[in-house]
Design an enzyme around this catalytic site. Structure first.
Site, PDB file in Angstrom:
ATOM      1  N   LYS A 181     -48.125  72.288 -49.536  1.00  0.00           N
ATOM      2  CA  LYS A 181     -48.214  71.997 -48.106  1.00  0.00           C
ATOM      3  C   LYS A 181     -47.205  72.853 -47.308  1.00  0.00           C
ATOM      4  O   LYS A 181     -46.373  73.539 -47.885  1.00  0.00           O
ATOM      5  CB  LYS A 181     -47.996  70.502 -47.864  1.00  0.00           C
TER       6      LYS A 181
HETATM    7  C1  LIG Z   1     -52.720  67.014 -49.752  1.00  0.00           C
HETATM    8  C2  LIG Z   1     -53.636  66.128 -49.003  1.00  0.00           C
HETATM    9  C3  LIG Z   1     -53.544  64.733 -49.057  1.00  0.00           C
HETATM   10  C4  LIG Z   1     -52.703  63.993 -50.022  1.00  0.00           C
HETATM   11  O1  LIG Z   1     -51.429  64.348 -50.136  1.00  0.00           O
HETATM   12  P1  LIG Z   1     -50.615  64.124 -51.511  1.00  0.00           P
HETATM   13  O2  LIG Z   1     -49.218  64.295 -51.041  1.00  0.00           O
HETATM   14  O3  LIG Z   1     -51.067  65.167 -52.465  1.00  0.00           O
HETATM   15  O4  LIG Z   1     -50.908  62.747 -51.986  1.00  0.00           O
HETATM   16  C5  LIG Z   1     -54.340  63.989 -48.218  1.00  0.00           C
HETATM   17  N1  LIG Z   1     -55.239  64.570 -47.411  1.00  0.00           N
HETATM   18  C6  LIG Z   1     -55.387  65.903 -47.361  1.00  0.00           C
HETATM   19  C7  LIG Z   1     -56.386  66.472 -46.423  1.00  0.00           C
HETATM   20  C8  LIG Z   1     -54.615  66.720 -48.183  1.00  0.00           C
HETATM   21  O5  LIG Z   1     -54.801  68.050 -48.158  1.00  0.00           O
END
Ligand SMILES: *Cc1c(COP(=O)(O)O)cnc(C)c1O
Length: 379
Positions: A181
């Site tokens: 992210k």
């Molecule tokens: C990464 C992501 C999540 C979940 O995040 P995690 O930290 O991996 O649990 C939820 N929604 C979207 C659209 C994502 O890309």
């Protein structure tokens, strides 16, 4: 040439912060988490932020905090990562998909009202790849039908649209600090909200429903704690928070570099036949989490593999999730249920996008994408 799909941006300053956290007494939720929460709230412009262990946990707890559970329906998009819809199932509710807009792949707000039933309790829009959904319209619909809005802002920390940002019009915005992210602690997440009561509830829900966290129990005269509700074990640690503090300070610098790379991609691909890309709307600042191209569906996998063979890291974000086995079997969805999401899911390829990507690498990606897609356009 080899171009990685993703490289994280953890700097020596981030590592120094992590070392300081490891040298301190409290490794779990404590003052560093509180400091991150204050600074993150300031950055996104929300009153409260609650740090948790993942974006998925943020979504799950937000739904629970607003009382969503068995028998309830939550309207969401099939063009997202499975975490979005899975979190609805964790809460005991039913995900109800509607189709997306062709230009942005975001939830099509014109279809929301037709999906509302007496069981609908919430709308869970996803700001896909960093382009915000039309939250203003979603807010109007939610107010008309007394629904809650939980925003999946995992891609959208830096995003703006029509003068608003994630967490401003929604009842809660959920963020992820997963390894790929825009800012990351390897794993991590947060909920931002302007609702104080919900923020207090989230703080209990993230730690078993306990009335006091470890830092509060041990830093003063010992205090007994109570369990007031059933919670989960989703509390962010000081180690995670320590990694995020400096990245948060530099978040706009990192965004600027991704924005620049995206402009270069858009400029290079705008006149290519047989090759399109998802759009950033004019009244918006995309958080620029991902850059995806759209190619003819019957050629997608060949193009994907060719790019990989030429050393370019690629991914698919995302194939429409209602077509995954579990969702088909559990909810009876089939091909044709959401044609636009399906078409995008069958056409999309994600290209490398991160601040450390060099100009030379960007040129190589562009040149290779053009070559490979032109080759396939001829057969
Ligand atoms: C990464 C992501 C999540 C979940 O995040 P995690 O930290 O991996 O649990 C939820 N929604 C979207 C659209 C994502 O890309």
């Amino acid at each position: 040439m080899k171009v990685e799909f993703y490289k994280h941006n953890i700097s020596q300053a981030d590592i120094a912060n992590a070392v300081a956290a490891l040298n301190s007494v409290i490794l779990t939720t404590g003052e560093t988490v509180a400091e991150f929460e204050r600074k993150f709230s300031q950055y996104v412009g929300c009153k409260h932020t609650v740090g948790v262990t993942s974006g998925t946990a943020a979504l799950h707890l937000s739904l629970l905090a607003y009382g969503i559970g068995p028998g309830d329906e939550v309207i969401t998009t099939p063009m997202t990562f499975i975490a979005t819809a899975n979190s609805i199932i964790y809460a005991g509710a039913t995900p109800v998909f509607i189709d997306v807009e062709p230009d942005t792949a975001n939830i099509n707000v014109d279809l929301i009202e037709s999906a509302i039933t007496s069981r609908t309790k919430a709308i869970l829009p996803v700001h896909l790849h960093g382009q915000m959904c039309d939250v203003k319209t979603i807010r109007e619909i939610a107010d008309k039908y007394h629904l809650v809005i939980i925003e999946d802002a995992a891609h959208a920390i830096e995003a703006r649209r029509d003068g608003t940002r994630p967490g401003e019009l929604g009842d809660a915005a959920c963020f992820s600090f997963y390894a790929t992210k825009n800012i990351t602690s390897g794993e991590g997440g947060a909920v931002s909200t302007n609702n104080e009561e919900i923020a207090e509830k989230l703080k209990k829900l993230r730690l078993h429903g306990m009335s006091k966290g470890a830092a509060e129990r041990y830093s003063r005269r010992y205090e007994h704690w109570d369990m007031e509700m059933l919670g989960w074990k989703y509390n962010m640690s000081n180690i995670q928070a320590s990694l995020l503090l400096n990245q948060l300070e530099n978040i706009e610098i990192y965004w600027q570099r991704r924005e620049e790379i995206c402009h270069t991609y858009e400029e290079a691909f705008k006149d290519c036949q047989n090759l399109n890309y998802l759009k950033v709307l004019p009244n918006s600042k995309s958080a620029r989490h991902m850059f995806t191209i759209l190619v003819p569906p019957e050629k997608r996998d060949s193009i994907l593999w060719q790019l990989q063979a030429k050393g370019i890291g690629v991914a698919v974000n995302y194939r429409a999730i209602h077509l995954l086995t579990y969702y088909r079997q559990t909810y009876g969805y089939e091909r044709g249920s959401f044609p636009i999401a399906e078409k995008i899911g069958d056409s999309t390829i994600t290209l490398p996008l991160y601040p450390k990507l060099t100009d030379e690498e960007v040129r190589y990606v562009i040149q290779t994408v053009k070559e490979v897609s032109a080759e396939y356009a001829q057969d």
